[in-house]
Scaffold this motif. Sequence first.
Motif, PDB file in Angstrom:
ATOM      1  N   LEU A 185       1.650  -5.156  -9.501  1.00  0.00           N
ATOM      2  CA  LEU A 185       1.821  -4.115  -9.204  1.00  0.00           C
ATOM      3  C   LEU A 185       3.549  -3.207  -9.814  1.00  0.00           C
ATOM      4  N   HIS A 186       4.388  -4.158  -9.461  1.00  0.00           N
ATOM      5  CA  HIS A 186       5.610  -3.644 -10.140  1.00  0.00           C
ATOM      6  C   HIS A 186       5.762  -4.224 -11.450  1.00  0.00           C
ATOM      7  N   CYS A 187       4.880  -4.712 -12.190  1.00  0.00           N
ATOM      8  CA  CYS A 187       5.000  -5.089 -13.479  1.00  0.00           C
ATOM      9  C   CYS A 187       4.776  -3.843 -13.730  1.00  0.00           C
ATOM     10  N   ALA A 188       2.873  -3.472 -13.653  1.00  0.00           N
ATOM     11  CA  ALA A 188       2.566  -2.352 -14.335  1.00  0.00           C
ATOM     12  C   ALA A 188       2.709  -1.243 -14.005  1.00  0.00           C
ATOM     13  N   LEU A 189       3.697  -0.597 -13.089  1.00  0.00           N
ATOM     14  CA  LEU A 189       5.461   0.758 -13.037  1.00  0.00           C
ATOM     15  C   LEU A 189       5.769   0.111 -13.868  1.00  0.00           C
ATOM     16  N   THR A 190       6.620  -0.931 -14.425  1.00  0.00           N
ATOM     17  CA  THR A 190       7.835  -1.223 -14.893  1.00  0.00           C
ATOM     18  C   THR A 190       7.800  -1.702 -16.610  1.00  0.00           C
ATOM     19  N   GLY A 191       6.893  -3.134 -16.922  1.00  0.00           N
ATOM     20  CA  GLY A 191       6.763  -3.603 -17.992  1.00  0.00           C
ATOM     21  C   GLY A 191       7.710  -4.303 -18.161  1.00  0.00           C
ATOM     22  N   ASP A 192       7.916  -5.072 -16.477  1.00  0.00           N
ATOM     23  CA  ASP A 192       8.677  -6.540 -16.469  1.00  0.00           C
ATOM     24  C   ASP A 192       8.074  -7.307 -16.849  1.00  0.00           C
ATOM     25  N   LEU A 193       8.855  -7.813 -17.794  1.00  0.00           N
ATOM     26  CA  LEU A 193       7.958  -9.034 -18.364  1.00  0.00           C
ATOM     27  C   LEU A 193       8.325 -10.359 -17.445  1.00  0.00           C
ATOM     28  N   ARG A 194       9.659 -10.328 -16.333  1.00  0.00           N
ATOM     29  CA  ARG A 194       9.813 -11.722 -15.625  1.00  0.00           C
ATOM     30  C   ARG A 194       8.645 -11.972 -14.776  1.00  0.00           C
TER      31      ARG A 194
ATOM     32  N   PRO B 218       1.298  -1.162  -0.143  1.00  0.00           N
ATOM     33  CA  PRO B 218       0.191   0.082  -0.280  1.00  0.00           C
ATOM     34  C   PRO B 218       0.832   1.384  -0.172  1.00  0.00           C
ATOM     35  N   VAL B 219       2.156   1.506   0.713  1.00  0.00           N
ATOM     36  CA  VAL B 219       3.011   2.628   0.792  1.00  0.00           C
ATOM     37  C   VAL B 219       3.133   2.998  -0.567  1.00  0.00           C
ATOM     38  N   ALA B 220       3.337   1.341  -1.321  1.00  0.00           N
ATOM     39  CA  ALA B 220       4.638   1.654  -2.937  1.00  0.00           C
ATOM     40  C   ALA B 220       2.650   1.667  -3.820  1.00  0.00           C
ATOM     41  N   ARG B 221       1.664   1.583  -3.618  1.00  0.00           N
ATOM     42  CA  ARG B 221       0.977   2.038  -4.659  1.00  0.00           C
ATOM     43  C   ARG B 221       0.433   3.838  -4.115  1.00  0.00           C
ATOM     44  N   GLN B 222       0.419   4.358  -2.584  1.00  0.00           N
ATOM     45  CA  GLN B 222       0.186   5.634  -2.607  1.00  0.00           C
ATOM     46  C   GLN B 222       1.581   6.253  -3.092  1.00  0.00           C
ATOM     47  N   LEU B 223       2.517   6.048  -3.685  1.00  0.00           N
ATOM     48  CA  LEU B 223       3.643   6.583  -4.046  1.00  0.00           C
ATOM     49  C   LEU B 223       3.542   6.905  -5.078  1.00  0.00           C
ATOM     50  N   SER B 224       3.204   5.385  -5.893  1.00  0.00           N
ATOM     51  CA  SER B 224       3.075   6.024  -7.378  1.00  0.00           C
ATOM     52  C   SER B 224       1.954   7.078  -7.279  1.00  0.00           C
ATOM     53  N   ALA B 225       0.972   7.022  -6.218  1.00  0.00           N
ATOM     54  CA  ALA B 225      -0.061   7.820  -6.589  1.00  0.00           C
ATOM     55  C   ALA B 225       0.079   9.108  -6.704  1.00  0.00           C
ATOM     56  N   ASN B 226       1.089   9.225  -5.966  1.00  0.00           N
ATOM     57  CA  ASN B 226       1.201  11.062  -5.994  1.00  0.00           C
ATOM     58  C   ASN B 226       2.645  11.121  -6.181  1.00  0.00           C
ATOM     59  N   GLY B 227       3.040  10.462  -7.620  1.00  0.00           N
ATOM     60  CA  GLY B 227       3.681  10.937  -8.645  1.00  0.00           C
ATOM     61  C   GLY B 227       4.859  10.778  -8.620  1.00  0.00           C
ATOM     62  N   ASP B 228       5.773   9.808  -7.839  1.00  0.00           N
ATOM     63  CA  ASP B 228       6.347   9.070  -7.090  1.00  0.00           C
ATOM     64  C   ASP B 228       7.081   7.766  -7.764  1.00  0.00           C
ATOM     65  N   ARG B 229       6.669   7.596  -9.427  1.00  0.00           N
ATOM     66  CA  ARG B 229       6.745   5.907  -9.561  1.00  0.00           C
ATOM     67  C   ARG B 229       7.958   5.502  -8.695  1.00  0.00           C
ATOM     68  N   ASP B 230       9.890   6.268  -9.029  1.00  0.00           N
ATOM     69  CA  ASP B 230      10.276   5.817  -9.065  1.00  0.00           C
ATOM     70  C   ASP B 230      10.498   4.960  -7.357  1.00  0.00           C
ATOM     71  N   GLY B 231       9.915   5.974  -6.581  1.00  0.00           N
ATOM     72  CA  GLY B 231      10.320   5.508  -4.989  1.00  0.00           C
ATOM     73  C   GLY B 231       9.218   4.103  -5.383  1.00  0.00           C
ATOM     74  N   ALA B 232       8.212   4.000  -5.598  1.00  0.00           N
ATOM     75  CA  ALA B 232       7.574   2.964  -6.005  1.00  0.00           C
ATOM     76  C   ALA B 232       7.898   1.627  -6.288  1.00  0.00           C
ATOM     77  N   VAL B 233       8.517   1.616  -7.567  1.00  0.00           N
ATOM     78  CA  VAL B 233       9.674   0.605  -8.005  1.00  0.00           C
ATOM     79  C   VAL B 233      10.630   0.597  -6.821  1.00  0.00           C
ATOM     80  N   ALA B 234      11.841   1.273  -6.199  1.00  0.00           N
ATOM     81  CA  ALA B 234      12.800   0.837  -5.740  1.00  0.00           C
ATOM     82  C   ALA B 234      12.324   0.352  -3.974  1.00  0.00           C
ATOM     83  N   LEU B 235      10.782   0.556  -3.491  1.00  0.00           N
ATOM     84  CA  LEU B 235       9.678  -0.195  -2.898  1.00  0.00           C
ATOM     85  C   LEU B 235      10.112  -1.798  -2.904  1.00  0.00           C
ATOM     86  N   LEU B 236       9.272  -1.868  -3.915  1.00  0.00           N
ATOM     87  CA  LEU B 236       9.197  -3.079  -4.193  1.00  0.00           C
ATOM     88  C   LEU B 236      10.502  -3.913  -4.452  1.00  0.00           C
ATOM     89  N   ASP B 237      11.430  -2.948  -5.199  1.00  0.00           N
ATOM     90  CA  ASP B 237      12.323  -3.705  -5.358  1.00  0.00           C
ATOM     91  C   ASP B 237      13.206  -4.329  -4.755  1.00  0.00           C
TER      92      ASP B 237
END
Length: 268
Positions: A56-65, A14-33
Motif C-alpha cells: 500500500l505504501h509503495c502504491a501511494l508513494t512509489g517508494d522503490l525500497r 484499513p484506516v490508511a486505505r479509507q483515508l486514501s479512498a477519501n482523498g487524503d493520500r498524505d494522511g494515509a502515507v503519514a499513518l503508514l510511516d
Amino acid sequence: MTPDEQQALAESIPVARQLSANGDRDGAVALLDLHLSKLDPQLAPDDRVLLEAATLHCALTGDLRWLHYSIRAGRNMPRPRPRPLSPRHGEPCSMGHSGDLAPEPGRRRSPDHAAVSDTNPPMQVLSDAQTLHALGRCGEAIRTATRALNLWRSQFHSAEEANGGATLLVWLVAMLCACRRDDDAEARLLAEELLLAEPGTAERGEFAVYGIRVLTRACTTHDDICARGQLPPSLAELGAPATTGAAARPWHERRDRWWRLLLTGDLR
C-alpha cells in the motif's frame, strides 16, 4: 516487529486505505510511516501484515525500497491456501492495482490468458524486466514484463493476494511508453481492463495516481539509453524525428493524455 507492533500495523492498514479512498493520500502515507519509518526495508522480516502495508505504501508513494521488500517477502513466504471464489471476487480488488480473473457477466474476457510456466514469482520476473530496461535491453525487458503479467494471470489468486495484476500491467505500459511505443501501450492497457477498478471509483483514481507516477519516472529517465529516444546519425543531421506521431513528443506533452487513459480508459 513485536506482536503489539504487528497488531497496531494491522489495525492501521484499513484506516490508511479509507483515508486514501477519501482523498487524503498524505494522511494515509503519514499513518503508514508511523510504523514503516521504524523499519529498514532491506532488513525487515518476511511478514504478511508488513507485506500488505509495504504494498500500500509503495502504491501511494512509489517508494522503490518497499517495492523491493514486497518482491522479496512475496517470494520467500508460502502462498496462502487457495479457497473458492465468491461472486464478489469478480469485482476489482482494493487499491485499483489488481483484480481477480473471473469475468463479470456481459464483459469481454481479457485476451492472452494461456497458462505460462515459470519457476519465479511474477514480481521477481518484473524485477528482472526492470533491470533489463534500465540497461537498455528494451525488447527483452518488455517481453519479460509481458511474461510476468501472463504468469500472474495463469495462477490462482485469492482475496488476500491483491495488488498484483494491475501493478504488473502499469509497469509493462510504462516500459512501452518509455520506449515511445504509445500505441502498443494504449492497446495493452485497454485490453487488460478487467484487471482495473471501474472508472469513477476511488480505487480507479488511486490506480491512476500510482500509474502516472510510474509512467512519468520511466518516460523522463529512459531516452538516453533507448534506441527509440535517440536519432541515428544520418537522420540527426537532417533534423528528422526518430519516431512519429504522439510518441515523438516529449513526456510533458503526452502526460495529460495518459492521465485520462489511466483514469477513465477513454479519451472521448
